[in-house]
Design an enzyme around this catalytic site. Sequence first.
Site, PDB file in Angstrom:
ATOM      1  N   SER A  57       0.827  -1.199   0.000  1.00 43.08           N
ATOM      2  CA  SER A  57       0.000   0.000   0.000  1.00 43.08           C
ATOM      3  C   SER A  57       0.866   1.256   0.000  1.00 43.08           C
ATOM      4  CB  SER A  57      -0.959  -0.044   1.187  1.00 43.08           C
ATOM      5  OG  SER A  57      -1.968   0.942   1.076  1.00 43.08           O
TER       6      SER A  57
ATOM      7  N   HIS B 236      -7.732  -5.213  -0.837  1.00 42.40           N
ATOM      8  CA  HIS B 236      -6.637  -4.452  -0.240  1.00 42.40           C
ATOM      9  C   HIS B 236      -6.446  -4.885   1.222  1.00 42.40           C
ATOM     10  CE1 HIS B 236      -4.003  -0.915  -0.560  1.00 42.40           C
ATOM     11  NE2 HIS B 236      -4.171  -0.819   0.750  1.00 42.40           N
TER      12      HIS B 236
ATOM     13  N   ASP C  23     -10.053  -3.515  -5.446  1.00 43.91           N
ATOM     14  CA  ASP C  23      -9.249  -2.474  -4.810  1.00 43.91           C
ATOM     15  C   ASP C  23      -9.219  -1.270  -5.743  1.00 43.91           C
ATOM     16  OD1 ASP C  23      -7.321  -0.905  -3.586  1.00 43.91           O
ATOM     17  OD2 ASP C  23      -5.737  -2.401  -3.630  1.00 43.91           O
TER      18      ASP C  23
END
Length: 313
Positions: free
Chosen positions: A158, A281, A251
């Site tokens: 991320s 995610h 996502d």
Amino acid sequence: MLEPEIAAFVARADAIYPDNTASLPTVEQRAIYERFAAAFTPARPAGVGVQNATLVTAAGHSIRLRLYAKDEGAQSPGTLLYFHGGGFVFGSLDSHEIVTARLAADTGLCVVAVDYRLAPEHPAPAAHEDCLDITLAALDGRLPFGSLPAPLLLAGDSAGANLAASVAMRLRDSGIEGVAGVALIYPMLGAEPQSPARETEANAPMLTLAGVRMYSRLYWGDAAPPVWTVPIEASRFDGLPPVLSIGVEHDPLRDDARVFAERIQAAGGEAQLWIAPGLVHGCWRALETSPGVQRMHDKVCRFLLDSAGRRVR
């Protein structure tokens, strides 16, 4: 369609987060995030030890580090710097131990987790500067763990993937060699996600488009982001170490992984792309239960070991 095990993961995560979480003060949201992370963190793998230390950067910032390594006597193929996710706002050495400890156990790499400064108290480019400083210290043999094995690899999930990609590009621009590979897991590579996932997955489980934009505002503010902190908008994509870029189907950031890999490939570089079906995610926390996440984890481990075995650029 969500993998069944991932649907169960999402339901369990939803049960931990109060409905009003986004309206709470940042410090309270961080406490909820840490409880959520702890709920999915198993016991540390047998044979993996930890060592905590702090490095003070040239700018005077104290950055906590944690080394994960197999028992003494085991020969390691290299060292991995891991930058955790959390939108530049959340995350800690503890929150991502399910990832860092397992990477050490399953690859034999010495894994160094980096506890960089968080927004909004420390806006851009604070996290990027911290991770660059730690990487330079690793390349110079200045980390407070004694001698660590070469080569050096970078990885993150991320926002942490943004940090890994940005650092790799900054090193290239400075003519600094020594990084053998970069693994990016569901990366957040710009202030705004790429299409079409930005539209089609705007309300995906675990992370929404509104959530991405909130994190962007908290870290970058309303001004234009410093150029080197948005790797997907870089002026060049050549000259990088081998990159693994993994997006997940559900996502809003999915196409950040795709576009970044395609731009590297178009520039003549080496980038592997995989879009994991049925995953969301933050799904690495479902490593204990999800076949899809286990496959994703195996791909990361193989890439890191393959990269460690090559000559560094």
